[in-house]
Design a protein around this motif. Sequence first.
Motif, PDB file in Angstrom:
ATOM      1  N   ALA A 247      -2.430  -4.352  -1.564  1.00  0.00           N
ATOM      2  CA  ALA A 247      -1.964  -2.838  -1.475  1.00  0.00           C
ATOM      3  C   ALA A 247      -1.682  -2.255  -2.895  1.00  0.00           C
ATOM      4  CB  ALA A 247      -0.680  -2.560  -0.678  1.00  0.00           C
ATOM      5  N   ILE A 248      -2.366  -1.030  -2.844  1.00  0.00           N
ATOM      6  CA  ILE A 248      -2.276  -0.417  -4.083  1.00  0.00           C
ATOM      7  C   ILE A 248      -1.627   1.018  -3.902  1.00  0.00           C
ATOM      8  CG2 ILE A 248      -3.298   0.506  -6.203  1.00  0.00           C
ATOM      9  CD1 ILE A 248      -5.169  -1.898  -6.177  1.00  0.00           C
ATOM     10  N   SER A 249      -0.656   1.603  -4.774  1.00  0.00           N
ATOM     11  CA  SER A 249      -0.247   2.687  -4.275  1.00  0.00           C
ATOM     12  C   SER A 249       0.457   3.384  -5.568  1.00  0.00           C
ATOM     13  CB  SER A 249       0.970   2.419  -3.305  1.00  0.00           C
ATOM     14  OG  SER A 249       1.349   3.801  -2.926  1.00  0.00           O
ATOM     15  N   ILE A 250      -0.024   4.805  -5.704  1.00  0.00           N
ATOM     16  CA  ILE A 250       0.529   5.544  -6.490  1.00  0.00           C
ATOM     17  C   ILE A 250       1.403   6.717  -5.864  1.00  0.00           C
ATOM     18  CG2 ILE A 250      -0.030   7.380  -8.097  1.00  0.00           C
ATOM     19  CD1 ILE A 250      -2.886   5.931  -8.542  1.00  0.00           C
ATOM     20  N   ALA A 251       2.601   6.596  -6.177  1.00  0.00           N
ATOM     21  CA  ALA A 251       3.614   7.534  -5.499  1.00  0.00           C
ATOM     22  C   ALA A 251       3.343   8.763  -5.665  1.00  0.00           C
ATOM     23  CB  ALA A 251       4.956   7.226  -6.422  1.00  0.00           C
TER      24      ALA A 251
ATOM     25  N   VAL B  34       9.270   0.067   4.715  1.00  0.00           N
ATOM     26  CA  VAL B  34       9.474   0.996   3.411  1.00  0.00           C
ATOM     27  C   VAL B  34      10.682   2.070   3.841  1.00  0.00           C
ATOM     28  CG1 VAL B  34       8.356   2.483   1.493  1.00  0.00           C
ATOM     29  CG2 VAL B  34       7.197   0.378   2.622  1.00  0.00           C
ATOM     30  N   ASP B  35      10.178   2.631   5.016  1.00  0.00           N
ATOM     31  CA  ASP B  35      11.357   3.841   5.254  1.00  0.00           C
ATOM     32  C   ASP B  35      11.466   3.398   6.824  1.00  0.00           C
ATOM     33  OD1 ASP B  35      12.541   5.971   6.201  1.00  0.00           O
ATOM     34  OD2 ASP B  35      11.136   7.513   4.905  1.00  0.00           O
ATOM     35  N   ARG B  36      12.770   2.935   6.990  1.00  0.00           N
ATOM     36  CA  ARG B  36      13.174   2.624   8.386  1.00  0.00           C
ATOM     37  C   ARG B  36      13.148   3.765   9.359  1.00  0.00           C
ATOM     38  NH1 ARG B  36      14.771  -2.493   9.453  1.00  0.00           N
ATOM     39  NH2 ARG B  36      14.529  -4.123   7.747  1.00  0.00           N
TER      40      ARG B  36
ATOM     41  N   GLY C  68      -0.811  10.808   0.575  1.00  0.00           N
ATOM     42  CA  GLY C  68       0.727  11.129   1.088  1.00  0.00           C
ATOM     43  C   GLY C  68       1.538  10.622  -0.105  1.00  0.00           C
ATOM     44  N   ALA C  69       2.615  10.263   0.411  1.00  0.00           N
ATOM     45  CA  ALA C  69       3.849   9.977  -0.241  1.00  0.00           C
ATOM     46  C   ALA C  69       3.635   8.653  -1.287  1.00  0.00           C
ATOM     47  CB  ALA C  69       5.019   9.812   0.450  1.00  0.00           C
ATOM     48  N   GLY C  70       3.000   7.846  -0.489  1.00  0.00           N
ATOM     49  CA  GLY C  70       2.658   6.439  -0.997  1.00  0.00           C
ATOM     50  C   GLY C  70       3.731   5.501  -0.838  1.00  0.00           C
ATOM     51  N   ILE C  71       3.550   4.444  -1.584  1.00  0.00           N
ATOM     52  CA  ILE C  71       4.709   3.232  -1.358  1.00  0.00           C
ATOM     53  C   ILE C  71       5.279   2.969  -2.544  1.00  0.00           C
ATOM     54  CG2 ILE C  71       4.953   0.990  -0.606  1.00  0.00           C
ATOM     55  CD1 ILE C  71       2.106   1.117   0.901  1.00  0.00           C
ATOM     56  N   PRO C  72       6.664   2.914  -2.765  1.00  0.00           N
ATOM     57  CA  PRO C  72       7.485   2.734  -3.953  1.00  0.00           C
ATOM     58  C   PRO C  72       6.897   1.286  -4.405  1.00  0.00           C
ATOM     59  CG  PRO C  72       9.001   3.569  -2.260  1.00  0.00           C
ATOM     60  CD  PRO C  72       7.805   3.275  -1.732  1.00  0.00           C
ATOM     61  N   GLU C  73       6.803   1.431  -5.801  1.00  0.00           N
ATOM     62  CA  GLU C  73       6.409  -0.045  -6.459  1.00  0.00           C
ATOM     63  C   GLU C  73       7.292  -1.327  -6.365  1.00  0.00           C
ATOM     64  OE1 GLU C  73       5.508  -1.477 -11.132  1.00  0.00           O
ATOM     65  OE2 GLU C  73       5.961   0.539 -10.688  1.00  0.00           O
ATOM     66  N   GLU C  74       8.681  -0.959  -6.085  1.00  0.00           N
ATOM     67  CA  GLU C  74       9.386  -2.024  -5.830  1.00  0.00           C
ATOM     68  C   GLU C  74       9.373  -2.580  -4.476  1.00  0.00           C
ATOM     69  OE1 GLU C  74      11.720   1.894  -4.893  1.00  0.00           O
ATOM     70  OE2 GLU C  74      10.454   0.939  -6.597  1.00  0.00           O
ATOM     71  N   SER C  75       8.477  -1.832  -3.482  1.00  0.00           N
ATOM     72  CA  SER C  75       8.436  -2.037  -2.140  1.00  0.00           C
ATOM     73  C   SER C  75       7.053  -2.863  -2.078  1.00  0.00           C
ATOM     74  CB  SER C  75       8.359  -0.918  -1.180  1.00  0.00           C
ATOM     75  OG  SER C  75       9.678  -0.368  -1.077  1.00  0.00           O
ATOM     76  N   LEU C  76       6.099  -2.661  -2.854  1.00  0.00           N
ATOM     77  CA  LEU C  76       4.612  -3.579  -2.661  1.00  0.00           C
ATOM     78  C   LEU C  76       4.777  -5.009  -2.594  1.00  0.00           C
ATOM     79  CD1 LEU C  76       2.646  -1.378  -5.077  1.00  0.00           C
ATOM     80  CD2 LEU C  76       2.636  -1.339  -2.733  1.00  0.00           C
TER      81      LEU C  76
END
Length: 356
Positions: free
Chosen positions: A334-338, A303-305, A285-293
């Motif tokens: 949590a680890i995410s790649i946008a 992350v997305d209201r 999916g879209a993943g989680i922005p690094e600044e939100s982790l």
Amino acid sequence: MKRPSGKISARIRGLLGRLAFITWITACWTLAFYLVELSGWQPVPLIEHLVTTLLGFFLFWLTFLIVARFVSNRRLEVFQTIHDALRRIANGDFKVEISLPEQWDDSDRFNHLVQGINDMAADLGKMEIMRQEFISNVSHEIQSPLTSISGFASALKDQSLPPAQRKHYLDIIEEESLRLSRLSENMLKLASLDSDQHPFYPESVRLDRQLRHAVLSLEPLWSHKNQEISVILDPLEAEVDDDLLHQVWINLLHNAVKFTPEGGSISVKLHRSGEEAVIAIENSGAGIPEESLPFLFDRFYKVDRARTREGGGSGLGLSISRKIMQIHGGRIEAISIAGVSTVMTVTMPLHLAGGE
């Protein structure tokens, strides 16, 4: 390592204090002797000795009163400062920082007390900020569904509404009511977990079976979105609270399904690493922005209201999951790649502390 240096420092201070006291007495008696000599009075040696001794005692007593008065005033100032600081804290002002006068003889005796008050004020200040943020977030989360319920309930008073539109409004009211109910339930659960008095009933549980059951319980959700589920679970048994841990898997899997696009993929893996179980839930999916982790597990963080509001999320699921894992002595990362994937990794001991 710090205690020996502290003892040496205390011994040095004690030795210096004794030397100062002896010097003080010597100075008083020396001054008394010269005062008698300068007076020109020449009594018999016994009388001269007695007068010199009494005068020495008098000078010692006089200087002692002066020093004691000075030190007492400085102590009163310090006590008044501490009292004022505590009164400000009691009144809700946590921007308090006490500093002792420089080169004050009794500073060591008060350092721990003053540092404790300063630390307490800082911690209370942080708690107050968290409390205000919590109230603000709760108010925001509650206000939105209440506004919807109020608005559509008012619209239903219009007798000319067609049945289809009336049913649509009623569905929205029901959905928003359920959302409020879920929010209230999650808040109560989180408060109970925070109190450290939440019921905790550990038992031997097969983690692979528990995870497989959680995946199957959400089948209507991921099958509706045509998502591909991959499950690789090693047989593992652990001492856990079955109900609490099941809540963690449901929260994590529900998020994975919700944020995986139509036709996307989700994988659930379980393996053993030493005396710990490692569970990885990955979704495309879209993943989680690094600044939100760093804030992902904070209460009410989204992350997305807009997207989470559509899904009915309250931003408490991950906070509850992290708290449950802390109770079990585990952790969630949590680890995410946008634009590629997100991996939620749970690491937990197979045996609780104090167990076999």
